[in-house]
Motif scaffolding. Structure first.
Motif, short mmCIF file in Angstrom:
data_model
loop_
_atom_site.label_atom_id
_atom_site.label_comp_id
_atom_site.label_asym_id
_atom_site.label_seq_id
_atom_site.Cartn_x
_atom_site.Cartn_y
_atom_site.Cartn_z
N TYR A 146 0.85 -1.19 0.00
CA TYR A 146 0.00 0.00 0.00
C TYR A 146 0.89 1.23 0.00
N MET A 202 0.88 5.77 0.20
CA MET A 202 0.26 7.08 0.31
C MET A 202 1.31 8.08 -0.11
N THR A 251 -6.01 4.27 3.31
CA THR A 251 -5.05 5.38 3.35
C THR A 251 -5.72 6.71 3.04
N PHE A 261 -2.42 6.02 7.48
CA PHE A 261 -2.89 4.67 7.23
C PHE A 261 -3.88 4.27 8.32
#
Length: 152
Positions: free
Chosen positions: A24, A26, A65, A70
């Motif tokens: 993941y 961001m 996110t 998160f």
């Protein structure tokens, strides 16, 4: 080659590249997770390095996110953990997370839904969805985040 900072030196049980099940990202950090073992590694730029060293990833079923935060949800227990920039939802310590069944995020805020009780909790950037105190969540079964808003 994409570079967004240097991974921190290993300090906790972390997944190897061959065991990562999910990645993941961001704006300022990344998360590599092995859902099977609960091992994770976070890295990023500046103060975003190793920002998840205090997070327990055991049983985590979903990751969400915002631009600078998160949230990790274990749908089996309803446990939600947040980290990152406080103003973007990285601090959910003041939020009632009892019975959470679903979470959604936009670029600046999170919303947690308890479908069974018809309640929702929002936190993050104040001008982009963190105040949902006037929203009636009765009958809402799904939430979707946009750039600075939420759909129900």
């Amino acid at each position: 080659t994409i570079r967004a900072g240097t991974p921190p030196a290993p300090s906790l049980a972390q997944p190897s590249a061959s065991t990562v099940t999910d990645v993941y990202g961001m704006t300022a950090a990344f998360l590599a997770l092995n859902r099977n073992t609960g091992q994770a590694l976070c890295w990023g730029i500046g103060d975003k390095r190793d920002i998840c060293s205090d997070v327990d990833f055991s049983g985590v079923t979903d990751i969400y996110t915002t631009e600078y935060a998160f949230a990790a949800l274990n749908k089996n227990t309803g446990k939600l953990q947040c980290w990152g920039a406080k103003g973007y939802g990285g601090d959910c310590s003041g939020v009632d997370l009892t019975g959470i069944t679903d979470v959604s995020s936009n670029d600046y805020a999170f919303v947690a839904l308890n479908k069974n009780a018809g309640k929702g909790q929002c936190w993050g950037y104040s001008r982009s969805g963190s105040d949902c105190s006037s929203v009636d969540f009765t009958g809402v079964t799904n939430l979707t985040g946009g750039n600075e808003f939420f759909w129900r």
